[in-house]
Design an enzyme around this catalytic site. Structure first.
Site, PDB file in Angstrom:
ATOM      1  N   HIS A  29      -7.021  -4.592  10.165  1.00 52.96           N
ATOM      2  CA  HIS A  29      -6.747  -4.399   8.735  1.00 52.96           C
ATOM      3  C   HIS A  29      -5.462  -5.114   8.311  1.00 52.96           C
ATOM      4  O   HIS A  29      -4.562  -5.314   9.128  1.00 52.96           O
ATOM      5  CB  HIS A  29      -6.738  -2.908   8.343  1.00 52.96           C
ATOM      6  CG  HIS A  29      -5.547  -2.109   8.765  1.00 52.96           C
ATOM      7  ND1 HIS A  29      -5.583  -0.747   8.949  1.00 52.96           N
ATOM      8  CD2 HIS A  29      -4.258  -2.454   9.021  1.00 52.96           C
ATOM      9  CE1 HIS A  29      -4.391  -0.300   9.290  1.00 52.96           C
ATOM     10  NE2 HIS A  29      -3.568  -1.313   9.346  1.00 52.96           N
ATOM     11  N   ASP A  53       0.840  -1.197   0.000  1.00 59.97           N
ATOM     12  CA  ASP A  53       0.000   0.000   0.000  1.00 59.97           C
ATOM     13  C   ASP A  53       0.876   1.248   0.000  1.00 59.97           C
ATOM     14  O   ASP A  53       2.096   1.168   0.187  1.00 59.97           O
ATOM     15  CB  ASP A  53      -0.954  -0.004   1.213  1.00 59.97           C
ATOM     16  CG  ASP A  53      -0.252  -0.318   2.525  1.00 59.97           C
ATOM     17  OD1 ASP A  53       0.983  -0.210   2.581  1.00 59.97           O
ATOM     18  OD2 ASP A  53      -0.951  -0.656   3.497  1.00 59.97           O
ATOM     19  N   GLU A  64      -9.471  -1.834   5.309  1.00 59.05           N
ATOM     20  CA  GLU A  64     -10.094  -1.542   6.600  1.00 59.05           C
ATOM     21  C   GLU A  64     -11.317  -2.439   6.807  1.00 59.05           C
ATOM     22  O   GLU A  64     -11.825  -3.047   5.850  1.00 59.05           O
ATOM     23  CB  GLU A  64     -10.518  -0.065   6.641  1.00 59.05           C
ATOM     24  CG  GLU A  64      -9.379   0.934   6.424  1.00 59.05           C
ATOM     25  CD  GLU A  64      -8.429   1.074   7.614  1.00 59.05           C
ATOM     26  OE1 GLU A  64      -8.324   0.148   8.438  1.00 59.05           O
ATOM     27  OE2 GLU A  64      -7.782   2.137   7.706  1.00 59.05           O
ATOM     28  N   ASN A 118      -7.222  -2.561  14.241  1.00 55.73           N
ATOM     29  CA  ASN A 118      -8.621  -2.849  13.893  1.00 55.73           C
ATOM     30  C   ASN A 118      -8.749  -4.081  12.996  1.00 55.73           C
ATOM     31  O   ASN A 118      -9.814  -4.349  12.455  1.00 55.73           O
ATOM     32  CB  ASN A 118      -9.266  -1.633  13.208  1.00 55.73           C
ATOM     33  CG  ASN A 118      -8.571  -1.253  11.910  1.00 55.73           C
ATOM     34  OD1 ASN A 118      -7.604  -1.888  11.513  1.00 55.73           O
ATOM     35  ND2 ASN A 118      -9.068  -0.214  11.258  1.00 55.73           N
TER      36      ASN A 118
HETATM   37  P1  PGA Z   1       2.464  -1.217  12.719  1.00 55.14           P
HETATM   38  O1  PGA Z   1       1.297  -1.224  11.656  1.00 55.14           O
HETATM   39  O2  PGA Z   1       3.471  -2.219  12.254  1.00 55.14           O
HETATM   40  O3  PGA Z   1       3.017   0.193  12.672  1.00 55.14           O
HETATM   41  O4  PGA Z   1       1.857  -1.583  14.040  1.00 55.14           O
HETATM   42  C1  PGA Z   1       0.745  -2.429  11.241  1.00 55.14           C
HETATM   43  C2  PGA Z   1      -0.354  -2.184  10.258  1.00 55.14           C
HETATM   44  O5  PGA Z   1      -1.093  -1.199  10.402  1.00 55.14           O
HETATM   45  O6  PGA Z   1      -0.512  -2.982   9.327  1.00 55.14           O
END
Ligand code: PGA
Length: 221
Positions: free
Chosen positions: A124, A61, A129, A122
């Site tokens: 994702h 992404d 999302e 959450n």
């Molecule tokens: P993080 O993010 O590694 O900064 O916890 C993970 C994600 O949002 O996929």
């Protein structure tokens, strides 16, 4: 789920998986994440001085923002991996418009062999999302309030966090031949358990991984 004793051990375990992939299949196509969790993996991979000459990468992404901004995912990847290895600049791809051309690029390269994923608080994966269709493909998405809050730590203020991103879809990610999900910290354990052993539902995007037959989950407190 493999539980590592420390973040260092988790980073080294996932780097072992990537190293094996690169050494056994020097023409591999990798799906790569950003965020805080993979930083240790990238440091490990760089220190191992692997040959990235024939490796092709597809980032999962990218924020919709100026790609030269220090917090763009393009800058992140340059800083943490690309500028520190012998990967060819032409071999690293971020999701782009037209999305069908990006998807074709993955397909024409015979698909992603190994995809490394993080998980959001959450549930994702990439920027899919909660509520994202299990059939979704690469597209523009609005980031959820939770994700904007979670990612505010990388920016001067929450107002500076981009509100939109381009993300590979869940359908796109699921076509990867092998997937490794990495999660660091107690705050991820609850969502990880829900995703890996709860109901398979679009409300918890990572739960789709229960339908993939080659997934490893690595976790450390
Ligand atoms: P993080 O993010 O590694 O900064 O916890 C993970 C994600 O949002 O996929």
């Amino acid at each position: 789920m493999i539980v590592s004793k420390s973040y260092k051990e988790l980073s080294s375990t996932v780097a072992d998986i990537v190293e094996t992939q690169i050494k056994e299949h020097p023409l591999s196509k990798l799906g790569l994440p950003t965020g805080s969790t993979p930083l240790g993996m990238y440091d490990e991979l760089v220190s191992r001085k692997l040959n990235w000459k024939s490796i092709i990468t597809f980032n999962l992404d990218a924020y919709l923002m100026n790609i030269n901004h220090s917090e763009s995912y393009q800058s992140y990847m340059k800083k943490n991996l690309f500028d520190r290895t012998n990967i060819f600049p032409d071999h690293s791809h971020f999701p782009f418009r037209p999305f069908s051309v990006f998807e074709d690029k993955i397909e024409k390269s015979m698909g992603i062999d190994l995809c490394i994923l993080g998980i959001g608080s959450n549930g994702h994966i990439a920027f899919n999302e909660p509520g994202s269709s299990f059939k979704s493909r690469t597209r523009v998405v609005n980031l959820s309030e939770q994700t904007i809050e979670d990612n505010a730590r990388f920016f001067d203020s929450i107002e500076d966090v981009p509100k939109q991103a381009i993300t590979m879809g869940l359908g796109t990610i699921m076509e990867s031949k092998k997937i490794v999900l990495i999660a660091n910290g107690k705050h991820k354990l609850n969502i990880l358990n829900i995703a890996m052993s709860g109901e398979v539902t679009e409300d918890v995007p990572a739960s789709i991984l229960q339908n993939h037959d080659n997934v490893e989950v690595l976790y450390c407190e």
